[in-house]
Design a protein around this motif. Structure first.
Motif, PDB file in Angstrom:
ATOM      1  N   GLU A 137      37.665  30.310  42.869  1.00 54.98           N
ATOM      2  CA  GLU A 137      37.131  30.715  41.287  1.00 54.98           C
ATOM      3  C   GLU A 137      36.188  30.127  40.866  1.00 54.98           C
ATOM      4  O   GLU A 137      35.657  31.155  39.911  1.00 54.98           O
ATOM      5  CB  GLU A 137      38.471  31.386  40.300  1.00 54.98           C
ATOM      6  CG  GLU A 137      39.264  31.845  41.255  1.00 54.98           C
ATOM      7  CD  GLU A 137      39.982  32.346  40.324  1.00 54.98           C
ATOM      8  OE1 GLU A 137      40.690  31.970  39.224  1.00 54.98           O
ATOM      9  OE2 GLU A 137      41.247  33.516  39.980  1.00 54.98           O
ATOM     10  N   SER A 268      35.768  37.151  39.635  1.00 53.80           N
ATOM     11  CA  SER A 268      36.777  37.956  40.364  1.00 53.80           C
ATOM     12  C   SER A 268      36.959  38.344  41.948  1.00 53.80           C
ATOM     13  O   SER A 268      37.654  38.030  42.841  1.00 53.80           O
ATOM     14  CB  SER A 268      37.817  38.609  38.847  1.00 53.80           C
ATOM     15  OG  SER A 268      39.249  39.760  39.786  1.00 53.80           O
ATOM     16  N   ARG A 434      43.008  38.019  37.951  1.00 51.66           N
ATOM     17  CA  ARG A 434      42.457  36.862  38.946  1.00 51.66           C
ATOM     18  C   ARG A 434      43.243  35.784  39.368  1.00 51.66           C
ATOM     19  O   ARG A 434      45.107  36.579  39.127  1.00 51.66           O
ATOM     20  CB  ARG A 434      41.999  35.461  37.345  1.00 51.66           C
ATOM     21  CG  ARG A 434      40.627  35.879  37.011  1.00 51.66           C
ATOM     22  CD  ARG A 434      39.517  35.478  37.692  1.00 51.66           C
ATOM     23  NE  ARG A 434      38.170  35.857  37.743  1.00 51.66           N
ATOM     24  CZ  ARG A 434      38.037  35.155  36.971  1.00 51.66           C
ATOM     25  NH1 ARG A 434      37.707  33.313  37.574  1.00 51.66           N
ATOM     26  NH2 ARG A 434      36.823  35.465  36.950  1.00 51.66           N
TER      27      ARG A 434
END
Length: 446
Positions: A137, A268, A434
């Protein structure tokens, strides 16, 4: 193999427990029955809201009668400190004026014009991607932010001001949900809204940094030295009805939402796409095979990435970055033989609609090939809203569908991703969907 999704709560819980679960994560705070329901009513002593999954109802609210169902003011309760009066939060004539100024920057050939900046950002992302155990991420956030700064202000993420905005936003992202409980609890207008001190302070710092970028660009425009990028286009486009352009404060509002919508959502989706391809290596190999075509910076190369595009679409189905949207009924309605009072909150949930058990075949499975089936095509028209739909569809939807597949393919042209042992990501809703604790992958050279 079924990709992970958050657990659902029991059908009946106390209001106190629901509020506690909601504050922790809005996805796991919802009951499992919503994956089958066409419409669900939430009634408490204080408020009433309705979740709508039936495609006909979604169409009514988003496409047929959008003026009757404006964005709920309660959505802005949590985001106002950062987004101010941006196009994401406004309604009515203010919103129409903002879209008249913004939309031309994303029309027609502008995607071709911004493609070189996307290409450069994807190349930089591939070079930065480390080997070994990686929290992906963080990497996709870096890549998506780089795209925004290059296309909006013609500066790379390494620019000092751009880097400061990016790092400040990373802190903000984990502290503020896309919806808070105020989206469903009708607090009186006179009652003060309370935000976490660090959230409000972080929002103020981000806006101050964005204001510096806007001021710099305004000076360049005045001097005739401004590059022909999205910021220049938006700042110099007059409203065709009034002849007015955005004020500096309005431009800060709009840049804030461009960064949120264009960076946070793409980061995301890219992170989840890489995880899914690690989980399903056969699909990863198909994407890598297509990625061989990425040799020269030519917009036409996007036509050579059909599998990668379907992988990205499937990722947006399973993990829509914005999992819920809230509209408000401006007059009494009757839906599915239920009376819906004026002022009711109407919740449209891409998260539940995209996994609806009565619409999609094998709704929880990852299968990019579904987009070429009759069921996939039908649901793609009627039950797929990762960018919303109708008049308020995301201006940058086309932008995102170029950026996402391009970066995904470019990373996998050189790298191979695999799952990290013992680290299964659990989706939670912060500003976007997330993973709790991040998404960890093993990265190696291809």
């Amino acid at each position: 193999m079924i990709p992970p999704k958050p657990p659902s709560r029991p059908d009946r819980v106390s209001l106190r427990r629901y509020a506690r679960l909601f504050r922790q994560d809005i996805l796991s705070a919802q009951p499992a029955r919503l994956y089958r329901a066409w419409m669900a009513e939430f009634r408490t002593p204080f408020f009433r809201s309705y979740l709508m999954n039936q495609p006909e109802l979604v169409k009514t609210v988003l496409k047929d009668r959008p003026a009757d169902f404006p964005k709920s003011d309660r959505v802005s309760e949590g985001l106002r400190p950062l987004l101010g009066n941006s196009v994401f939060l406004t309604n009515g004539e203010t919103w129409k004026r903002q879209r008249r100024i913004i939309d031309p920057a994303f029309e027609g050939g502008r995607l071709r014009e911004t493609f070189p900046a996307m290409w450069d950002a994807s190349e930089a992302a591939a070079v930065r991607l480390p080997e070994g155990l990686v929290e992906i991420e963080e990497q996709t956030s870096h890549a998506a932010a780089d795209v925004i700064f290059r296309t909006l202000f013609s500066i790379p993420i390494e620019d000092a001001l751009a880097s400061a905005v990016f790092h400040e936003f990373r802190a903000y992202q984990r502290s503020q949900p896309i919806l808070n409980i105020a989206a469903f609890v009708p607090l009186p207008r006179w009652m003060p809204r309370f935000f976490r001190r660090d959230t409000r302070a972080s929002a103020a710092r981000i806006r101050a940094l964005i204001a510096k970028l806007v001021d710099q660009r305004a000076k360049e425009i005045a001097e005739g030295t401004a590059p022909d990028d999205l910021a220049t286009k938006i700042m110099t486009t007059p409203d065709p009805e009034t002849g007015e352009t955005f004020s500096p404060e309005e431009m800060v509002d709009q840049v804030a939402i461009f960064f949120l919508a264009g960076h946070e959502t793409s980061a995301s989706a890219l992170a989840w796409a890489l995880y899914l391809l690690a989980l399903f290596p056969d699909w990863q190999e198909k994407v890598a095979a297509e990625a061989v075509a990425l040799k020269d910076c030519d917009f036409a190369v996007m036509s050579k990435l059909p599998v990668t595009r379907d992988v990205f679409r499937e990722t947006l189905r399973l993990y829509p970055p914005v999992p819920m949207m809230v509209r408000e009924a401006t007059c009494p309605e009757r839906f599915r033989d239920r009376d819906v009072p004026k002022g009711s909150q109407l919740v449209l949930s891409p998260w539940h609609l995209h996994r609806h058990e009565r619409l999609w075949e094998r709704p929880d499975e990852f299968d990019p090939a579904r987009w070429q089936t009759e069921n996939g095509k039908t649901c793609g028209r009627d039950a797929y809203i990762p960018f919303s739909a109708g008049a308020r569809v995301c201006t940058g939807a086309g932008f995102a569908m170029v950026e996402g597949p391009l970066i995904l393919a470019r990373l996998l042209r050189d790298a191979r991703v695999s799952c990290a042992e013992g680290r299964v990501p659990i989706p939670v809703a912060h500003l976007t969907v997330r993973s709790k604790g991040g998404i960890w992958l093993q990265i190696g050279k291809r």
